[in-house]
Structures are given as C-alpha cells and as structure tokens.
Design a protein around this motif. Structure first.
Motif, mmCIF file in Angstrom:
data_model
loop_
_atom_site.group_PDB
_atom_site.id
_atom_site.type_symbol
_atom_site.label_atom_id
_atom_site.label_comp_id
_atom_site.label_asym_id
_atom_site.label_seq_id
_atom_site.Cartn_x
_atom_site.Cartn_y
_atom_site.Cartn_z
ATOM 1 N N THR A 71 97.298 12.907 9.612
ATOM 2 C CA THR A 71 96.830 14.282 9.800
ATOM 3 C C THR A 71 96.379 14.510 11.238
ATOM 4 O OG1 THR A 71 94.525 13.812 9.184
ATOM 5 C CG2 THR A 71 96.046 14.398 7.392
ATOM 6 N N GLN A 72 96.295 15.801 11.593
ATOM 7 C CA GLN A 72 95.764 16.212 12.895
ATOM 8 C C GLN A 72 94.800 17.371 12.617
ATOM 9 O OE1 GLN A 72 97.256 17.459 17.361
ATOM 10 N NE2 GLN A 72 98.781 17.463 15.785
ATOM 11 N N PRO A 73 93.577 17.029 12.204
ATOM 12 C CA PRO A 73 92.624 18.081 11.846
ATOM 13 C C PRO A 73 92.286 19.014 13.009
ATOM 14 C CG PRO A 73 91.644 15.884 11.574
ATOM 15 C CD PRO A 73 93.036 15.696 12.030
ATOM 16 N N GLU A 74 92.308 18.483 14.216
ATOM 17 C CA GLU A 74 92.066 19.271 15.433
ATOM 18 C C GLU A 74 93.090 18.833 16.467
ATOM 19 O OE1 GLU A 74 88.151 18.189 16.624
ATOM 20 O OE2 GLU A 74 87.205 19.084 14.873
ATOM 21 N N GLU A 75 93.394 19.697 17.395
ATOM 22 C CA GLU A 75 94.362 19.392 18.449
ATOM 23 C C GLU A 75 94.065 18.042 19.102
ATOM 24 O OE1 GLU A 75 97.614 20.123 20.826
ATOM 25 O OE2 GLU A 75 96.787 21.839 19.755
ATOM 26 N N GLY A 76 95.022 17.121 19.053
ATOM 27 C CA GLY A 76 94.899 15.824 19.703
ATOM 28 C C GLY A 76 94.110 14.765 18.956
ATOM 29 N N THR A 96 98.251 20.858 3.171
ATOM 30 C CA THR A 96 98.085 22.189 3.764
ATOM 31 C C THR A 96 96.873 22.045 4.674
ATOM 32 O OG1 THR A 96 96.792 22.886 1.840
ATOM 33 C CG2 THR A 96 99.152 23.406 1.817
ATOM 34 N N ASP A 97 95.801 22.749 4.369
ATOM 35 C CA ASP A 97 94.554 22.518 5.099
ATOM 36 C C ASP A 97 93.742 21.422 4.403
ATOM 37 O OD1 ASP A 97 94.034 24.086 2.875
ATOM 38 O OD2 ASP A 97 92.467 25.252 3.852
ATOM 39 N N HIS A 98 94.331 20.812 3.380
ATOM 40 C CA HIS A 98 93.767 19.653 2.676
ATOM 41 C C HIS A 98 94.928 18.810 2.142
ATOM 42 C CE1 HIS A 98 94.141 22.875 -0.362
ATOM 43 N NE2 HIS A 98 94.576 21.903 -1.130
ATOM 44 N N HIS A 104 97.252 15.213 -10.821
ATOM 45 C CA HIS A 104 96.095 15.667 -11.601
ATOM 46 C C HIS A 104 95.246 16.681 -10.852
ATOM 47 C CE1 HIS A 104 97.132 11.638 -13.258
ATOM 48 N NE2 HIS A 104 97.169 12.380 -14.349
ATOM 49 N N GLY A 105 95.676 17.098 -9.661
ATOM 50 C CA GLY A 105 94.991 18.161 -8.943
ATOM 51 C C GLY A 105 93.905 17.747 -7.971
ATOM 52 N N SER A 106 93.745 16.458 -7.692
ATOM 53 C CA SER A 106 92.720 16.040 -6.725
ATOM 54 C C SER A 106 93.073 16.574 -5.343
ATOM 55 C CB SER A 106 92.613 14.518 -6.677
ATOM 56 O OG SER A 106 92.103 14.025 -7.888
ATOM 57 N N ARG A 107 92.025 16.928 -4.580
ATOM 58 C CA ARG A 107 92.195 17.386 -3.209
ATOM 59 C C ARG A 107 91.282 16.588 -2.297
ATOM 60 N NH1 ARG A 107 90.654 22.707 -2.242
ATOM 61 N NH2 ARG A 107 89.347 22.682 -4.083
ATOM 62 N N PHE A 108 91.766 16.311 -1.074
ATOM 63 C CA PHE A 108 91.043 15.477 -0.120
ATOM 64 C C PHE A 108 90.998 16.166 1.239
ATOM 65 C CE2 PHE A 108 93.154 12.877 -3.275
ATOM 66 C CZ PHE A 108 92.160 12.015 -3.712
ATOM 67 N N ASP A 109 89.929 15.922 1.974
ATOM 68 C CA ASP A 109 89.729 16.480 3.312
ATOM 69 C C ASP A 109 90.712 15.837 4.296
ATOM 70 O OD1 ASP A 109 88.237 16.314 6.104
ATOM 71 O OD2 ASP A 109 87.390 18.012 4.982
ATOM 72 N N GLY A 113 89.334 12.256 4.494
ATOM 73 C CA GLY A 113 89.874 11.658 3.268
ATOM 74 C C GLY A 113 88.928 11.786 2.087
ATOM 75 N N GLU A 114 87.761 12.416 2.303
ATOM 76 C CA GLU A 114 86.767 12.585 1.237
ATOM 77 C C GLU A 114 87.284 13.534 0.165
ATOM 78 O OE1 GLU A 114 83.758 11.034 0.803
ATOM 79 O OE2 GLU A 114 84.251 9.806 2.548
ATOM 80 N N VAL A 115 86.812 13.342 -1.061
ATOM 81 C CA VAL A 115 87.224 14.167 -2.197
ATOM 82 C C VAL A 115 86.645 15.579 -2.042
ATOM 83 C CG1 VAL A 115 87.094 14.449 -4.702
ATOM 84 C CG2 VAL A 115 87.294 12.152 -3.720
#
Length: 139
Positions: A71-76, A96-98, A104-109, A113-115
């Motif tokens: 992932t690239q949460p912020e530029e660079g 997407t943004d996660h 089963h529908g789990s989403r992570f940051d 990587g946090e739930v």
C-alpha cells in the motif's frame, strides 16, 4: 507369540508395540518437526516485490503469487502486509481506501493493517519495506 501373550520382560506384545510407536513419534517430534513453520514470505526478504508506479496513492495492490498487500497510504510512504486474512486464512481480494477480505467482510487499515471491521480480530502481519528508485523491496 499370541495376542495378549507376554514377552520375557513381562510386557504384552500389544503394550510393547504401543510403547515402540510412542517412542518413534517422540523421536520424530524431537528431530525438528516441532520448530516454527516457514512462512511463504521468508524467501522474499531482500527481493523486489513491486514497483512504486504500480501502487496508487491512498490505495494499494495485491501480489497474489507472493501473498502480499503493498500500500501507499500517503505519497511516497509504502507499506507491506500479508494478504492472508487473520480471521479464516482467506486471501484478501480488494483494496480501496482500506484492505478488504471478501470471504467474511473483514476490513483492514491500509497504513497499519489494523482491523477496521470484523470478524477478524487480529491485524494483518506487517513487513518492513525499503524503496530504491522505483523498486520496493521486502526488508
């Protein structure tokens, strides 16, 4: 020797064979099978896992062959996580943004990587990366 008969040591044949089987299992367990299992990521350390241009800002990509999410949460700023969902071992399928596991529908940051939403209760395993030019390498 008939079943139930005793050998010279006073032990029945069935009991003697059972003891030998337990000793064999114990010997195999002590010979290295009890150590930690290698993970699919062990052989990727030091390897280029993606190119910076392939990872969108505010999102990411999944390397199915390596079972990694980059992932690239912020530029660079690049991050890498195991693509194996901590809930039931499915491979996450969407970013997407996660990061989302469609099983089963789990989403992570995407940054940690946090739930964000269960049923997973544990974060995705995180890995350190380095960037050299356009190469993203698993440290």
């Amino acid at each position: 020797m008939a079943t139930g008969a005793s050998c010279a040591c006073g032990m029945s044949r069935r009991r003697l064979l059972g003891a030998a089987g337990v000793a064999g299992v114990a010997a195999v367990g002590a010979s290295g099978c009890g150590g930690p299992e290698p993970t699919p990521h062990d052989n990727l350390h030091g390897q280029v896992i993606a190119q910076t241009g392939d990872v969108p800002v505010g999102g990411g990509m999944i390397s199915m062959s390596d079972k990694l999410v980059i992932t690239q949460p912020e530029e660079g700023r690049f991050k890498a996580f195991s693509a194996v969902c901590a809930h039931a071992g499915c491979t996450v399928q969407e970013i997407t943004d996660h990061i989302r596991c469609l099983c089963h529908g789990s989403r992570f940051d995407i940054a940690t990587g946090e739930v964000l939403a269960g049923p997973a209760t544990e974060p995705l395993e995180a890995f350190e990366v380095s960037v050299d030019g356009t190469d993203i390498t698993l440290v």
